[in-house]
Design a protein around this motif. Structure first.
Motif, short mmCIF file in Angstrom:
data_model
loop_
_atom_site.label_atom_id
_atom_site.label_comp_id
_atom_site.label_asym_id
_atom_site.label_seq_id
_atom_site.Cartn_x
_atom_site.Cartn_y
_atom_site.Cartn_z
N LYS A 80 -0.10 -9.59 3.11
CA LYS A 80 1.12 -9.80 3.89
C LYS A 80 2.28 -9.87 2.91
O LYS A 80 2.28 -10.69 2.00
CB LYS A 80 1.02 -11.10 4.69
CG LYS A 80 2.26 -11.40 5.52
CD LYS A 80 2.09 -12.70 6.29
CE LYS A 80 3.30 -13.02 7.13
NZ LYS A 80 3.13 -14.28 7.86
N SER A 82 6.43 -10.24 2.63
CA SER A 82 7.68 -10.61 3.30
C SER A 82 8.84 -10.06 2.50
O SER A 82 9.07 -10.48 1.36
CB SER A 82 7.80 -12.13 3.41
OG SER A 82 6.81 -12.64 4.26
N ASN A 97 8.21 -8.98 7.78
CA ASN A 97 6.84 -8.89 7.29
C ASN A 97 6.26 -7.51 7.49
O ASN A 97 6.53 -6.84 8.49
CB ASN A 97 5.95 -9.91 8.01
CG ASN A 97 6.34 -11.33 7.70
OD1 ASN A 97 6.77 -11.64 6.59
ND2 ASN A 97 6.21 -12.21 8.67
#
Length: 185
Positions: A80, A82, A97
């Motif tokens: 993930k 960001s 994201n």
């Protein structure tokens, strides 16, 4: 054209190390234009691996922005990322994201591989989470055209590449303070 990745779950009878047979469902990732093509392609790919009967139990669009294979890695990890942006109107920091599927042997290597794939990124980003993905294998699209042969070779070259170790760089930039600027004038 941007790739659309479909997660296809395949159910089949698998023989384990002890010789016992058990029914298992495994997810695979396939690059396709539509659900219909994804189903057709996963059937073709699975025929090469599974000699017995199998069933496609689910097909859904995967939320991966990019897929990054690396050599000498046997597992896939979901990273993930960001992306950080400053909203000048509200004065707040915004996070967007996105998810990468990165091949690695462990979480640390997955982190290092994610950092190496983000190397040329101009904006700020953080990596808040990395988790092992249940994805068993990834099948990129290939129609046989020469242009796509180049894309497939690039994908396979990435799969065969070795991630380089990213070292921290020291910042040697110097800034003139207001007092120094006033003293010069």
């Amino acid at each position: 054209m941007s790739a659309i990745w479909y997660e296809c779950k395949v159910k089949y009878r698998k023989t384990d190390e002890t010789g016992n047979q058990k029914v298992t469902t495994e997810p695979y990732l396939i690059d396709a234009i539509s659900f219909t093509e994804a189903e057709s392609r996963i059937n073709e790919e699975m025929k090469a691996y599974i000699s017995e009967e199998f069933k496609i139990t689910n097909i859904k669009v995967a939320n991966y922005a990019e897929i990054h294979p690396f050599e000498n890695a046997d597992r896939w990890f979901k990273s993930k990322i960001s992306l950080l942006a400053y909203d000048e109107e509200s004065g707040k920091e915004r996070k967007t994201n996105m998810y990468f599927l990165v091949q690695a042997n462990d979480v640390k290597e997955a982190y290092d591989n994610t950092v190496s794939t983000m190397k040329g990124t101009m904006g700020d980003y953080t990596i808040p989470a990395i988790s092992e993905s249940p994805i068993m294998d990834v099948f990129p699209y290939f129609s046989g055209d020469e242009d796509e042969l180049e894309q497939l070779e690039k994908f396979n070259a990435l799969k065969a590449s070795k991630p380089e170790i990213v070292s921290e760089t020291e910042d040697h930039m110097e800034f003139v303070t207001e007092e120094e600027e006033e003293a010069v004038s």
